[in-house]
Enzyme design. Structure first.
Site, PDB file in Angstrom:
ATOM      1  CE  LYS A   1      -4.292  -1.854   1.751  1.00 23.46           C
ATOM      2  NZ  LYS A   1      -3.797  -3.543   1.944  1.00 23.46           N
TER       3      LYS A   1
HETATM    4  C1  LIG Z   1      -4.584  -4.525   1.083  1.00 27.46           C
HETATM    5  C2  LIG Z   1      -3.817  -5.855   1.101  1.00 27.46           C
HETATM    6  C3  LIG Z   1      -3.873  -6.636  -0.094  1.00 27.46           C
HETATM    7  C4  LIG Z   1      -5.024  -6.535  -0.989  1.00 27.46           C
HETATM    8  O1  LIG Z   1      -4.978  -5.355  -1.739  1.00 27.46           O
HETATM    9  P1  LIG Z   1      -6.480  -5.053  -2.550  1.00 27.46           P
HETATM   10  O2  LIG Z   1      -6.069  -3.984  -3.346  1.00 27.46           O
HETATM   11  O3  LIG Z   1      -7.501  -4.666  -1.489  1.00 27.46           O
HETATM   12  O4  LIG Z   1      -6.953  -6.154  -3.294  1.00 27.46           O
HETATM   13  C5  LIG Z   1      -3.106  -7.948  -0.110  1.00 27.46           C
HETATM   14  N1  LIG Z   1      -2.024  -7.800   0.611  1.00 27.46           N
HETATM   15  C6  LIG Z   1      -1.531  -6.990   1.525  1.00 27.46           C
HETATM   16  C7  LIG Z   1      -0.420  -7.157   2.670  1.00 27.46           C
HETATM   17  C8  LIG Z   1      -2.668  -5.931   1.855  1.00 27.46           C
HETATM   18  O5  LIG Z   1      -2.242  -5.101   2.864  1.00 27.46           O
END
Ligand SMILES: *Cc1c(COP(=O)(O)O)cnc(C)c1O
Length: 463
Positions: free
Chosen positions: A111
């Site tokens: 993120k």
């Molecule tokens: C948020 C997250 C996801 C999922 O991502 P999306 O964009 O919500 O599909 C997968 N792995 C981790 C470690 C995350 O923090």
């Protein structure tokens, strides 16, 4: 580039306005009205670029004249200077597959790629166009710390993050409460994550309060996040194929809110040679059921070893739905009305065929996740985090697959220890957290208490 709402209720707006709006005012999601198509020469040329220069090229058509090119380039440079790897998102070989490491940012999860950029972008637009933004969000773990890392120390922005006291992992809590910048306000509420979400919803539901205090969401649905995430699909394809337009690859993507994999879909739509987009879910398999049956129906949310994917309604799915129905907001709205009424919806079979022409989907159990972490470690000496492991599992038996590594394994020590009997070495970003000074408010889980706290805090910083 103009942006429109998936539900058709927003007159076309520019990039800057779309970023500041976040969720469309008609309740839909903002999408670019006419995504560009790339030719092979462009793809070849882009393949030679370093990450930051590639980001500038990928973003330029979507930003349009909203931000001068030199300013955009500067925003991008500053956003990725916080990453500890010179390539920002390096690709490593993993047996028969490839791993795209997205966890070299300040909170060691993917993120950061989007939120480091979004924080700088917010600050730039607020400084230039005036205004303030007070972000309020509830987190069960990862998103809160990445959002805080994105906006800490930024002018004209305050951030309030609610988390359930004693119910997030000690590392995750420290990642939030050790950030001492004066614009960062963490709030431990005596309640659950659902209480936190409910309180935030209530605050946003009070439109006068929202307007008066310029409240904004953490915005898992902000278009700029998708845009920043598109970049690494191009980057990874270039590293693996050397930029050969006749060489398609597939991507395996651990998926929760459908944001990350939607960025891959957009890249494919623009002309990136992508064979398959493989959706990996955990036991919370609404997306996998959709790809197999055309039925989109929320079930119960089960806690799993990959908590960032414990989601039943995928907020970004609506963006895909919009393109699936040939950008017809009337059809999107009717599907969503039906979903709201009945708790489920089903797309017509020719649309399911179309979805299946892009996506595969695999739901991976906790047992299989642990087995994958163990197997990869024993065979290759590489430690996967549980989210990444679902993607690697889903890609099993295929070739030319790039698996997105969405978190550093040291963030999920419990699952990793369960799988291989040891923890992963923490990256610099996660070291020494338990010894650092913390700051955090403790409140009861009530809207009134949180509202009063936000008001009092803002009165002090923002007279
Ligand atoms: C948020 C997250 C996801 C999922 O991502 P999306 O964009 O919500 O599909 C997968 N792995 C981790 C470690 C995350 O923090």
């Amino acid at each position: 580039m103009r942006y429109v709402s998936t539900r058709g209720g927003v007159a076309p707006i520019g990039f800057a306005e779309a970023v500041m709006m976040g969720l469309a005012t008609d309740g839909g999601l903002l999408v670019p009205a006419s995504p560009p198509r790339l030719d092979d020469d462009t793809l070849r040329a882009w393949a030679k670029l370093r990450f930051q220069d590639l980001a500038l090229e990928v973003m330029t058509p979507f930003v349009g004249d909203a931000i001068p090119r030199a300013d955009l380039a500067d925003l991008i440079e500053r956003s990725y200077a916080t990453f500890s790897h010179p390539e920002v998102t390096p690709v490593v070989r993993l047996g028969d597959q490839w791993l795209l490491e997205l966890f070299h940012g300040p909170t060691a999860a993917f993120k950061d790629v989007a939120l480091q950029f979004l924080g700088n972008l917010f600050e730039y637009l607020l400084e230039r166009d005036g205004g303030r933004l007070n972000i309020v969000g509830a987190t069960s773990g990862d998103t809160g710390s990445a959002a805080i890392a994105g906006v800490r120390g930024k002018a004209r922005i305050q951030i309030f993050i609610l988390f359930p006291d004693g119910r997030v992992s000690p590392i995750q809590e420290r990642q939030m409460t050790t950030v001492l910048d004066p614009n960062v306000h963490t709030i431990a509420i005596r309640g659950t994550f659902d209480d936190g979400q409910r309180i935030v919803k209530q605050l946003f539901g009070d439109l006068d309060f929202k307007r008066e205090l310029s409240l904004g969401a953490v915005n898992s649905i902000n278009w700029a996040r998708i845009l920043a995430q598109m970049v690494y699909y191009f980057y990874a394809w270039a590293r693996v194929t050397g930029g050969d337009p006749c060489h398609p690859v597939s991507f395996a993507v651990p998926t929760g809110n459908f944001g990350d994999i939607f960025a891959g879909y957009m890249a494919k739509r623009m002309g990136l040679p992508v064979e398959r987009l493989i959706i990996a879910t955990n036991r919370n398999d609404i997306l996998s059921r959709f790809v197999h049956t055309g039925v989109y129906a929320a079930g119960e949310v089960y806690p799993t070893l990959s908590p960032a994917m414990d989601i039943q309604i995928a907020s970004n799915f609506e963006r895909y739905l919009y393109y699936l129905v040939d950008q017809d907001p009337v059809v999107v709205s009717s599907y969503l009305d039906f979903l709201g009424r009945e708790g489920r919806m089903e797309v017509a079979s020719h649309r399911l065929d179309r979805a299946q022409s892009h996506f595969d989907a695999v739901a991976v159990s906790d047992e299989a996740t642990l087995a994958q972490i163990r197997e990869t470690y024993e065979r290759l000496g590489y430690i996967l985090d549980p989210h990444t492991a679902t993607g690697v599992r889903a890609a099993q038996g295929r070739t030319d697959v790039i698996c997105l590594a969405t978190a550093h394994p040291a963030k999920f020590a419990e699952a990793v220890t369960q799988a291989i009997g040891r923890e992963a070495e923490p990256p610099l970003a996660l070291r020494g957290l338990m010894e650092k000074e913390t700051r955090c408010a403790h409140l009861e889980a009530s809207e009134a208490a949180v509202r009063a706290h936000i008001r009092a805090t803002l009165a002090k910083v923002d007279p």
